[in-house]
Design a protein around this motif. Structure first.
Motif, PDB file in Angstrom:
ATOM      1  N   VAL A   1     -82.520  50.922 -72.902  1.00  0.00           N
ATOM      2  CA  VAL A   1     -82.388  50.188 -71.638  1.00  0.00           C
ATOM      3  C   VAL A   1     -83.733  49.615 -71.211  1.00  0.00           C
ATOM      4  O   VAL A   1     -83.833  48.441 -70.830  1.00  0.00           O
ATOM      5  CB  VAL A   1     -81.835  51.115 -70.533  1.00  0.00           C
TER       6      VAL A   1
ATOM      7  N   TYR B   1     -84.872  46.432 -73.303  1.00  0.00           N
ATOM      8  CA  TYR B   1     -84.156  45.198 -72.984  1.00  0.00           C
ATOM      9  C   TYR B   1     -84.396  44.764 -71.541  1.00  0.00           C
ATOM     10  O   TYR B   1     -84.441  43.568 -71.243  1.00  0.00           O
ATOM     11  CB  TYR B   1     -82.666  45.351 -73.308  1.00  0.00           C
ATOM     12  N   LYS B   2     -84.578  45.722 -70.663  1.00  0.00           N
ATOM     13  CA  LYS B   2     -84.894  45.382 -69.277  1.00  0.00           C
ATOM     14  C   LYS B   2     -86.248  44.676 -69.202  1.00  0.00           C
ATOM     15  O   LYS B   2     -86.423  43.712 -68.439  1.00  0.00           O
ATOM     16  CB  LYS B   2     -84.906  46.648 -68.412  1.00  0.00           C
ATOM     17  N   THR B   3     -87.200  45.134 -70.002  1.00  0.00           N
ATOM     18  CA  THR B   3     -88.519  44.505 -70.017  1.00  0.00           C
ATOM     19  C   THR B   3     -88.427  43.087 -70.558  1.00  0.00           C
ATOM     20  O   THR B   3     -89.037  42.157 -70.008  1.00  0.00           O
ATOM     21  CB  THR B   3     -89.495  45.335 -70.866  1.00  0.00           C
TER      22      THR B   3
ATOM     23  N   SER C   1     -87.115  40.887 -67.806  1.00  0.00           N
ATOM     24  CA  SER C   1     -87.746  40.985 -66.488  1.00  0.00           C
ATOM     25  C   SER C   1     -88.511  39.726 -66.088  1.00  0.00           C
ATOM     26  O   SER C   1     -89.046  39.011 -66.942  1.00  0.00           O
ATOM     27  CB  SER C   1     -88.711  42.172 -66.454  1.00  0.00           C
TER      28      SER C   1
ATOM     29  N   TYR D   1     -78.301  38.219 -66.664  1.00  0.00           N
ATOM     30  CA  TYR D   1     -79.670  37.923 -67.102  1.00  0.00           C
ATOM     31  C   TYR D   1     -80.376  36.933 -66.177  1.00  0.00           C
ATOM     32  O   TYR D   1     -81.518  37.174 -65.755  1.00  0.00           O
ATOM     33  CB  TYR D   1     -79.675  37.378 -68.529  1.00  0.00           C
TER      34      TYR D   1
ATOM     35  N   PHE E   1     -81.372  38.436 -62.822  1.00  0.00           N
ATOM     36  CA  PHE E   1     -82.415  39.451 -62.939  1.00  0.00           C
ATOM     37  C   PHE E   1     -83.748  38.827 -63.345  1.00  0.00           C
ATOM     38  O   PHE E   1     -84.805  39.160 -62.786  1.00  0.00           O
ATOM     39  CB  PHE E   1     -81.997  40.514 -63.959  1.00  0.00           C
ATOM     40  N   SER E   2     -83.728  37.919 -64.310  1.00  0.00           N
ATOM     41  CA  SER E   2     -84.976  37.345 -64.825  1.00  0.00           C
ATOM     42  C   SER E   2     -85.676  36.467 -63.799  1.00  0.00           C
ATOM     43  O   SER E   2     -86.903  36.288 -63.861  1.00  0.00           O
ATOM     44  CB  SER E   2     -84.698  36.528 -66.093  1.00  0.00           C
TER      45      SER E   2
ATOM     46  N   GLU F   1     -81.156  44.547 -59.902  1.00  0.00           N
ATOM     47  CA  GLU F   1     -80.192  45.326 -60.678  1.00  0.00           C
ATOM     48  C   GLU F   1     -80.056  44.750 -62.082  1.00  0.00           C
ATOM     49  O   GLU F   1     -79.699  43.587 -62.251  1.00  0.00           O
ATOM     50  CB  GLU F   1     -78.823  45.318 -59.997  1.00  0.00           C
ATOM     51  N   PHE F   2     -80.344  45.561 -63.074  1.00  0.00           N
ATOM     52  CA  PHE F   2     -80.221  45.140 -64.461  1.00  0.00           C
ATOM     53  C   PHE F   2     -78.880  45.642 -65.001  1.00  0.00           C
ATOM     54  O   PHE F   2     -78.684  46.836 -65.218  1.00  0.00           O
ATOM     55  CB  PHE F   2     -81.377  45.699 -65.289  1.00  0.00           C
TER      56      PHE F   2
END
Length: 581
Positions: free
Chosen positions: A127, A130-132, A135, A155, A158-159, A165-166
């Motif tokens: 997690v 992929y969150k990084t 981001s 995406y 969030f990006s 919230e991811f």
């Protein structure tokens, strides 16, 4: 233009040598030499070589070069691997299952996997990775791999920071993780195959600081789950990998893998003396040395089509100085290369087969598509093949209004102004270095005035290419392609971080999106047709000229056993490598 004949004569001379070498060529060994096999020796050290030093960024989410990849291929892993047919097989994930509408895929992870520092590998690491990648600030920090996350659920929101919230990757428990996509995703497995980085190491480091963090740079601080740890470095000279004794697939048979950085000119002698054990990616054994290596009884040769190519990029737009974001709306047109006929003329002017026959001794092929020939999506027939035709090149330049008005042998632009294109290239790859002045001669033959700039050391070259290429016109470089899927958007979409030519073509972007758009994209024939259309469009617009795909020629000392190469890499299951003496 007086000096151009010398290079063309040289190419003709080398071409003859290449033909002679090809006529007397030996075939590489097709399997392990039984005579060379012995009992596996416990432990031991092997040495590989690279002709160019890594720039020093050993983090899967930020590195940009094949030289770093040589280190990371031993230290980091993804949820999935690939087999010899490019099919996906389990790795850190032991099994997976899709939901009914193909919008989710849930992975069951291997248990008992440990990071190099002893911490357990869990779904939270997946997690976090992929969150990084998704981001805000990732691209601004130099990240170029958003193609792995842009199809994830939420995406865009969030990006861009609209939500914190991811939703795209969610941990069910320590060993279960689900990838959720905004729509049915034909690229789900390629998207989920990215190497994983440890949450516990990077979670408190701001994204902007990750590329320069010790954990991305320093031996014993770079942490992965792979079979070897990065433990020592003499920067620019030697990089040492030591076995990860707690490796989850079993303790590696070798104790150490050492990468030495040496000039390409001395690699052959080191291999002959037994001072190095393997020569592989990214440049391998030089074609001119093939026969010599084939005669070395203690060495095994492996030759196969390369999973990449060399290009001459055409800088169609320039990015503003200091602008680190990939924002095509802020780019300015490079008027020296804005005419499509000019770019097509350049393609006709270069004798690519001559370069292959001469400098590669025939061990390569002309390629007109940016999709690897090993993929089902490659179209080697429909796109314009741009066979060497200097008269056609002159005709196109005349039609575009680029003619020689002052009689000096070089063409002026349609307004009568002096028209000079500069060419830039890095050091390290000797064939590329030797091809640069030859390409200049081909272009000068059709009246294009070229300023061949002094080559730069690789790290400085790519830093300039990414950030300071505001006055560049032509540039040489090589691409090693991803083997996970033929989708070329990671290099050629207008918003890709690797879109170094700053190519903006709405029709191209549309086709690239259609090729992965459900439900049609789940039919391979549909994708093949769309990618064929895209390859034709690429050939028409010609943002870069694909110069050649050099055969991969790898070699290893027969004392090194357990080698099982893949279509895209020499480094496969190195924990199974061993030495017999």
């Amino acid at each position: 233009m007086k000096r151009r004949k010398s290079w063309l004569l040289l190419l003709s001379f080398v071409l003859v040598l290449g033909v002679l070498a090809a006529c007397s060529g030996k075939k590489p060994a097709s399997g392990d030499d039984d005579k060379s096999k012995g009992e596996p020796k416990k432990g031991g050290t092997i040495t590989g070589v690279m002709d160019t030093a890594p720039t020093g960024l050993f983090n899967p989410i930020f590195y940009t070069e094949a030289y770093e990849s040589n280190i990371l291929s031993f230290t980091h892993e993804g949820l999935l691997s690939q087999d010899e047919n490019l099919g996906f097989i389990p790795n850190l994930a032991k099994e997976w299952e899709f939901n009914d509408d193909q919008t989710e895929v849930t992975f069951k992870l291997e248990e008992g996997v440990k990071w190099h520092d002893g911490e357990p590998f869990t779904a939270n690491d997946v997690v976090f990775t992929y969150k990084t990648l998704a981001s805000p600030g990732y691209v601004e920090a130099g990240g170029v791999r958003v193609n792995y996350v842009e199809r994830l659920l939420g995406y865009e929101e969030f990006s861009t920071g609209k939500t914190q919230e991811f939703q795209g990757v969610v941990a069910g428990d320590e060993h279960t993780v689900t990838f959720k996509f905004a729509q049915p995703n034909v690229m789900a497995l390629p998207d989920a195959a990215f190497p994983i980085i440890p949450e516990h190491v990077f979670k408190d480091i701001p994204i902007a600081d990750i590329p320069q963090a010790p954990a991305s740079r320093n031996p014993n601080e770079v942490v992965g789950t792979g079979p070897f740890k990065f433990t020592e470095m003499v920067e620019g000279e030697q990089y040492v990998l030591s076995k990860h004794a707690d490796y989850w697939k079993g303790e590696p048979k070798l104790d150490r893998v050492v990468w030495k950085i040496v000039d390409q000119a001395v690699i052959l002698g080191l291999l002959e003396k037994g001072e190095i054990d393997f020569v592989a990616d990214p440049n391998g054994v030089q074609p001119a040395d093939y026969e010599t290596v084939a005669d070395m009884e203690h060495v095994k040769l492996i030759e196969q089509p390369d999973f990449g190519y060399q290009i001459m990029g055409m800088m169609m737009n320039h990015r503003a100085k200091g602008d680190t974001a990939v924002d095509p709306s802020k780019w300015t047109e490079n008027k020296k290369l804005s005419n499509q006929k000019v770019r097509q003329a350049i393609a006709y002017a270069v004798d690519r087969q001559g370069i292959i026959d001469g400098l590669l001794y025939g061990r390569g092929s002309v390629q007109n598509s940016p999709i690897a020939t090993q993929f089902w999506a490659y179209d080697g027939e429909t796109p314009n093949q741009y066979k060497f035709d200097p008269e056609k090149a002159k005709e196109l330049l005349d039609e575009a209004g680029y003619v020689d008005k002052d009689g000096d042998g070089f063409r002026e632009d349609p307004q009568g102004n002096k028209w000079v294109l500069n060419m830039n290239y890095p050091t390290g790859n000797q064939i590329r270095e030797r091809s640069a002045p030859i390409i200049v001669e081909f272009l000068e033959e059709v009246g294009i005035d070229i300023e061949l700039r002094q080559p730069k050391e690789t790290a400085a070259y790519f830093e300039d290419l990414e950030n300071n290429s505001q006055d560049w016109d032509l540039y040489l470089m090589g691409w090693s392609l991803s083997s996970t899927d033929p989708d070329p958007s990671g290099l050629w979409a207008s918003t890709s971080g690797y879109n170094y030519q700053r190519w903006i073509n709405p029709d191209s972007d549309k086709l690239l999106k259609e090729a992965v758009k459900p439900p049609d994209a789940f039919e391979q024939d549909y994708r093949k047709k769309v990618y064929s259309d895209w390859q034709v469009l690429f050939g028409e617009d010609m943002p870069s000229l694909l110069l050649y795909a050099q055969n991969s020629i790898w070699a290893h000392n027969k004392r090194l056993q357990g080698i099982s190469v893949l279509p895209s890499t020499f480094i496969n299951d190195p924990h199974l490598w061993y030495v017999t003496e």
